[in-house]
Design an enzyme around this catalytic site. Structure first.
Site, mmCIF file in Angstrom:
data_model
loop_
_atom_site.group_PDB
_atom_site.id
_atom_site.type_symbol
_atom_site.label_atom_id
_atom_site.label_comp_id
_atom_site.label_asym_id
_atom_site.label_seq_id
_atom_site.Cartn_x
_atom_site.Cartn_y
_atom_site.Cartn_z
ATOM 1 N N THR A 1 0.804 -1.141 -0.163
ATOM 2 C CA THR A 1 -0.196 -0.091 -0.115
ATOM 3 C C THR A 1 0.466 1.353 0.060
ATOM 4 O O THR A 1 1.934 1.113 -0.095
ATOM 5 C CB THR A 1 -0.923 0.089 1.259
ATOM 6 O OG1 THR A 1 -2.010 1.155 1.246
ATOM 7 C CG2 THR A 1 -0.138 0.053 2.549
ATOM 8 N N LYS B 1 3.102 1.424 -4.005
ATOM 9 C CA LYS B 1 2.842 0.631 -4.760
ATOM 10 C C LYS B 1 3.427 0.697 -6.333
ATOM 11 O O LYS B 1 3.344 -0.195 -7.095
ATOM 12 C CB LYS B 1 1.258 1.248 -5.111
ATOM 13 C CG LYS B 1 0.378 0.565 -4.101
ATOM 14 C CD LYS B 1 -1.204 1.063 -4.426
ATOM 15 C CE LYS B 1 -2.191 0.861 -3.227
ATOM 16 N NZ LYS B 1 -3.496 0.814 -3.723
ATOM 17 N N ASN C 1 -0.347 -3.858 -5.969
ATOM 18 C CA ASN C 1 -0.768 -3.660 -4.470
ATOM 19 C C ASN C 1 -0.858 -5.299 -4.170
ATOM 20 O O ASN C 1 -1.058 -5.462 -2.859
ATOM 21 C CB ASN C 1 -2.354 -3.309 -4.648
ATOM 22 C CG ASN C 1 -3.165 -4.078 -4.931
ATOM 23 O OD1 ASN C 1 -3.132 -4.863 -5.852
ATOM 24 N ND2 ASN C 1 -4.333 -4.112 -4.342
#
Ligand code: ATR
Length: 321
Positions: A77, A81, A102
């Site tokens: 996250t 990413k 992700n």
């Protein structure tokens, strides 16, 4: 469903337990540990999922550490990413197109990267009963999250997509990137002007009801109703008194609205859309289904909708605990 605290007292871990986790900074408020461990329990998978707060400069070490420990995979996250992509053995073409990964899955040659925000958003729309095929869609925002959302909308066959962003150059850059991949779809851009940015006390009714450039653009593209997707951070807790658009004409033009924000459950944007008669959905479904897709990738299984309501309820508890 057990609550999060009892889940943390999990005692089923043994030497065969596969490690999974979240790499990000910060990760303290994430509900992914709740969601993934609940899924593992529901589907009888011997996996344990932890949150890892990765300090700046430590991402490569974290990925190498995961490899050394044979971790089954990770979610990635903010803010990693994009950065993680260069550390992988392979990147799925859809994630390459979106420009963000992700989900990492361990393969014999190392971690491969996927983007599950895109299918997660698509499944959340399906679950909410919001259709996209051949529709007019207006997206507000052109940041990181907007990339996966736009890709899902184009994959689902949106007819016209209008990107609105405060910084219109970012909307244009996003549009241009995807025009190359979807030459048959029409992607338009228009600026969001300052008068629409309300903090609850800001724009007057006169300002708010003036004919904005994007209203004219919407009228020139199609007289039909629009689906609106809110992809900015405006209205997110704790600043819940703000909506990215105040203009009443805008809300009269939409019949469905999706906000990627899940806290609060009803943003001011969604309330305005609902008051104007639109069907609405918040971002909790997107969060759930991106996690479900990651879980499917790691474990090579298909998750059905049997536990969706239970999981959504557990996620709400985890968010508001
Ligand atoms: P994310 O990864 O969540 O999408 P981001 O990449 O920082 O986060 O993007 C945030 C989005 O919210 C952008 O579209 C941003 O607009 P700009 O590109 O003009 O910065 C939008 N945004 C953030 N604060 C905003 C505000 N007060 N008014 C309007 N748009 C805002």
């Amino acid at each position: 469903m057990q609550n999060i605290d009892s889940k943390n007292k999990y005692t089923g871990i043994n030497t065969a337990t596969r490690l999974a986790g979240l790499l990000g900074h910060p990760v303290g408020h994430s509900v992914s540990p709740y969601l993934q461990n609940a899924l593992a329990e529901k589907y009888g998978i011997n996996m344990a999922y932890l949150g890892f707060d990765i300090a700046e400069g430590q991402l490569e070490n974290a990925v190498k550490g995961g490899l050394a420990m044979n971790a089954i995979g990770f979610n990635v996250t903010v803010p990693y990413k994009k950065d993680v992509m260069k550390l992988l053995a392979g990147v799925d073409p859809a994630a390459e197109k979106i420009g963000a990964v992700n989900t990492l899955k361990l393969e014999p040659d190392g971690y491969h990267g996927y983007n599950t925000d895109m299918p997660g958003f698509g499944r959340a729309l399906d679950y909410a009963g919001i259709s996209v095929k051949d529709r007019n869609v207006v997206m507000i925002g052109a940041g990181g999250a907007a990339n996966a959302v736009l890709c899902a909308l184009l994959e689902k066959g949106a007819k016209n997509v209008l990107l609105l962003n405060r910084t219109v150059e970012k909307a244009e850059a996003l549009a241009e990137r995807f025009r190359n991949y979807y030459p048959d779809s029409r992607i338009f851009t228009s600026p969001l002007t300052e008068t629409e940015i309300s903090t609850g006390t800001g724009a007057s009714d006169e300002q708010a009801s003036g004919i904005e450039p994007y209203i004219r653009t919407m009228d020139s593209i199609s007289p039909d109703k629009w689906l609106a997707i809110q992809c900015t951070s405006v209205g997110m807790s704790p600043k819940t008194g703000a909506a990215p658009i105040e203009c009443r004409d805008f809300y009269e033009k939409i019949d469905a609205a999706f906000d990627i924000i899940f806290n609060p459950e009803e943003t001011l944007f969604l309330r305005k859309a609902k008051d104007a008669g639109a069907v609405t959905s918040n971002g909790l479904g997107m969060l759930l289904f991106q996690g479900i897709r990651s879980f499917e990738i790691w474990n090579d299984i298909e998750v059905d909708d049997n536990f969706v309501e239970e999981l959504l309820s557990g996620m709400r508890d985890a968010i508001h605990k």
